[in-house]
Motif scaffolding. Sequence first.
Motif, mmCIF file in Angstrom:
data_model
loop_
_atom_site.group_PDB
_atom_site.id
_atom_site.type_symbol
_atom_site.label_atom_id
_atom_site.label_comp_id
_atom_site.label_asym_id
_atom_site.label_seq_id
_atom_site.Cartn_x
_atom_site.Cartn_y
_atom_site.Cartn_z
ATOM 1 N N TYR A 18 -10.952 46.039 9.763
ATOM 2 C CA TYR A 18 -10.837 45.045 10.846
ATOM 3 C C TYR A 18 -10.573 45.749 12.164
ATOM 4 N N LYS B 40 -11.248 48.834 13.035
ATOM 5 C CA LYS B 40 -12.441 49.563 13.487
ATOM 6 C C LYS B 40 -13.404 48.591 14.161
ATOM 7 N N GLU B 41 -13.585 47.430 13.575
ATOM 8 C CA GLU B 41 -14.493 46.436 14.141
ATOM 9 C C GLU B 41 -13.995 45.980 15.506
ATOM 10 N N VAL B 42 -12.713 45.724 15.624
ATOM 11 C CA VAL B 42 -12.173 45.189 16.876
ATOM 12 C C VAL B 42 -12.198 46.247 17.972
ATOM 13 N N ASN C 90 -13.805 49.307 18.054
ATOM 14 C CA ASN C 90 -15.018 50.102 18.257
ATOM 15 C C ASN C 90 -16.247 49.284 18.581
ATOM 16 N N SER C 91 -16.119 47.972 18.582
ATOM 17 C CA SER C 91 -17.276 47.138 18.880
ATOM 18 C C SER C 91 -17.788 47.471 20.269
ATOM 19 N N ALA D 279 -19.393 52.623 16.272
ATOM 20 C CA ALA D 279 -19.459 51.212 15.881
ATOM 21 C C ALA D 279 -19.363 51.075 14.371
ATOM 22 N N ASN D 280 -18.803 49.964 13.924
ATOM 23 C CA ASN D 280 -18.583 49.735 12.507
ATOM 24 C C ASN D 280 -19.904 49.460 11.781
#
Lengths: 287, 780
Positions: A245, A247-249, A251-252, A258-259
């Motif tokens: 989660y 990483k998604e938040v 690195n978006s 990016a995830n």
Amino acid sequence: MMKKNVYIINIIIIAISFCSVSCSDNFTHSDFKAGRVVVDGSIEAGSFAKVVLTYSLPLDAKIDSSVYYDLVNTRAKVTIFDGEQSEVLVLIKRKNFFPPHYYTTRTIKGVPGKTYWLEVIYYDDTIRAQTTIPNNVELSKIWSEPHVNDTTKRYLWIQMCDDVQRKDYYRIFTQIKGKQKDFVPTYQSAFSDEYFNGTCPKIMLYKGLENFFDKKREDTFSVGDTVFVKISSIDKQSYLFWSNYEKEVFNSGNPFAANGSNLTSNVDSGIGIWCGYASKVYSIIIK
Amino acid sequence: MKYSFTLIFLILSISVWAQQTCSIKIFVKQQNQQVLSGAQIYAQKSHVSFITNEKGFALCVIPCKPDTLLISYIGYKDVYVALPMISDTIIHVIMSIEEIGINKVVVTQVKENSQITNTLGELQVKHSELRSIPGIMGEPDVLRTLSLSSGVKQIEGMQGIFVRGGSQDQNLIVYDGATVYNPSHLLGFFSVFNSDIVASASLFSSGAPALYGGRLSSVLTIQSLSAIPDSVETAVNLGVLSSRVMLNVPISQKSAIRASFRKTYLNLFVMPIVEKSLELKDEVSTQFGFYDATCRFDFKPNLLHQFYISAYLGKDKFGLLNSQTLLTNNVNWGNFIVAAQWKYNAKNRWIHSITASYSEYNFNFLAKQSVYTLGIETGISKKEIQYTAKKRYENHTVSYGVQANFHMYNSGTIDVTIENEPFNSIPAMLSQSSEQSLFVEDEWFITPQLICNASIRIVPYVLLGPSSYYVYNDKGEVTDTVFYTQNQIMYTTIGFEPRLQLQYRFSSDASLKFSSMRTTQQMHMVSMLSAALPADIWLPASNFNKPMNGWISSVGYFRNFNDNEFSSSLSLYYKSMQNIIEFKDGFITLYASSYNQKITHGKGFAFGSEFVIKKIKGDFQGAFSYNFSRSLRCFQDLNQGYLYPASYDKPHDVSIQLQYKISSQLTCNALWVYNSGKVYSEPVSKYFIGKNVISEYGPINSSRMPAYHRLDIGAQYVIAKTDSYELLSNISIYNVYNRKNTYYIYYETIGNVNEFSIQFVKNFVGLFPILPSVSIQLYF
């Protein structure tokens, strides 16, 4: 005649090649679509369960107050079973929170070491999940250290000791008294003990992002603030979800990191998380 | 009487049959005894032609009748030789340069009908062809030139090349006999090969010689210049974005040393453009640069012995600073290689060659924020020794060889310090392997038209300790750790690689070719990051990650027209790949010993057709190519077990190259490329966890970015040219019509949850806009 035949064969083969239009890329028979029920649920030791149900949104969605019920699910039957008793959760509303509606227990509270099963029934869909609340965890020390350049800011540090016999997973939250309504997970809040198993590491806490429109993330806390620090232990499935989660938040939008893959959910036939926490809260005045 | 007549007739018939073909051995050299590879030998009456090999030698099987052999090489005076009517005659031809001027190697494009006689899937690029397409930022480049050929792809922003549906690590890249692990600088825009010192490059996308193996997809061999000059030669190139210098110094008539150096200074102009294109935040600044250096010593005491030592060192450095969070990232990566070779032409016509080499590639990542420091290092190195021998008989060319190499893998060393105190509980994942190979190959001229090349490679492999790995239970929990001591055998296997090629020459300008080969690869590479930075992890084949293997089969028809003024070809291929690996969740955790739990295994296959037509003679030259290809993957643990396109799958690929020599001073060129957009995984929905928005992704690589196309133009102008120096200027414009080709797509959430106003916006990020550049070159 032979040469002419060869040329004709050439042309046919070339024509076939040009006509080889790309096949559909949709090799997958996929059920991915918007409108699925999302579970954002937790149960802390000593507290009632809290389950927020929303729907996943299509990419062209424009959400405003007129389509609130397109986002928030308030019509499901949510049940928890702790191995001994079960309870149907009730829906309550709280002001100035997002989203306002959530489901909660009135009887069952979290107990360290216990496993809790969640069931969500919405029309024909049944979603299930389970989580285990691990044993309690404690901090041995909390303190702050000065910022390199700014005397009004300070870095927040903690120290904890890890049990060498167990595989442990943690999550850390902070809440600034009077400025934040709820605990906010720190930057890189979820971690496991694989880097420090059996040792007593010192960890610097970075202030986390409360929501997606926090464009400027700060790492430090302000002098004079009272900060509550909550250290929680979680089970492995919850750790896998929360680490992906983050990483998604964070690195978006970053092409270098990016995830690009779905979060590892512990919700069967659904998306989201059902997470048990064993937590302890500390407070410190930043000075 | 009649029996006597019959007997005489039979004898005459036999003698005529026996003399129907003559085998003539021809050696072609320059006046300074340097061999001429690629010289054309043409029998004017029999209309049969041959090309000299890399040793300047050709075995010419010609109908035994009065004829004249024309030996030609563009830039050199033609030589005419009467065909000796005796088989096994040896002819030595010395060719002299047509223009006497600066004594530098002026090599033409590849010999005119080479595609008729070359191996199927073989692409050759000579030194001068590197300038036939516009250079990016003034830099001609061998990989970029190759990528315009059939089956070879370069993708903007990605390292390496992709050959016929294989990934970057599936290409064996050999520079002067040593392996190069990462052939790219700067997100793939430049190769590590300085064009000033590249003599030739050969890419085998199928039908590679049995001498080479160990990778699944292709073999790229690059030779640096080996000329021993008569006097000191210097080349200097000064550009807006990079500069390079080369020095070639004769030590004696038989030896010379050559060195070159290249450096970029992109931070002045390019990095600000890249930051803007990538829409980086204002508080983020980046720096990038690279340098590389080569050195080569050649010693040729006589025609029988040749010796060289060649070395290369290159480094890329990338830096990022976030002034708001005080986060600094410093990343560097690069290759170091050194190779030595001794070749001996024995009097019994065996050619022996021994090559020893050392290759190393390292990637280092360092992040600092406040008191935390995180360092990650990965790398791979190889020591290798190889012996080969080759001999030409009348209708056979036989070769054999043995090779032994020793690999060291660093699949992840992690150092974490807090307040300068090391966090030392993270063991490095080091491993080593040993691989040998034995090969035998025979090229058989069954008839002058029908040639068969058959070979077999046998590859024993062993993975050695010291190492350790975790044993997991069904729940994924570690239950045991298995340790291996130094040089203890952890895993062993033997690879078999049979190869077959058939070639039928209808005439000197038409041929049909078929090739099929089995390939094995005893190592894997996976990327730590989703894009751009070469954070690649090399892993040896093991019990968990079995060696990759596959089959490559292809067939092609090659036809030249109008006395080799035009060439055309159509090829079809199919490739299968087994035991390929991927990380299950994309971005991985940094704890190296848990890789095996995060890796999944699958297979892939690729197929395609390649059509090319070229005009290769005259002041106006050009090429058009169209490729259709698919590259697909299948993993049980990914994409629900369904097929999905590989990340470099691009079905349609078109390129048009034009070059016009307006005068002896001015040459212009243009290049237009078009290919299908890159695949990516598009989110199918968004959902909230807390107040943050999460993407739910659909099938892997199910969406495709907009098509990629751009136009580059360039011109080279000879400012001055005398006997002692030559001054040139190069102008090029990359992406002339400034197309914003999509490099990356992401969704941005705008609005405010507290005000209950939320919307998703799709953003397209490009990389390089229009980029003009100018450079000056001086040769003296």
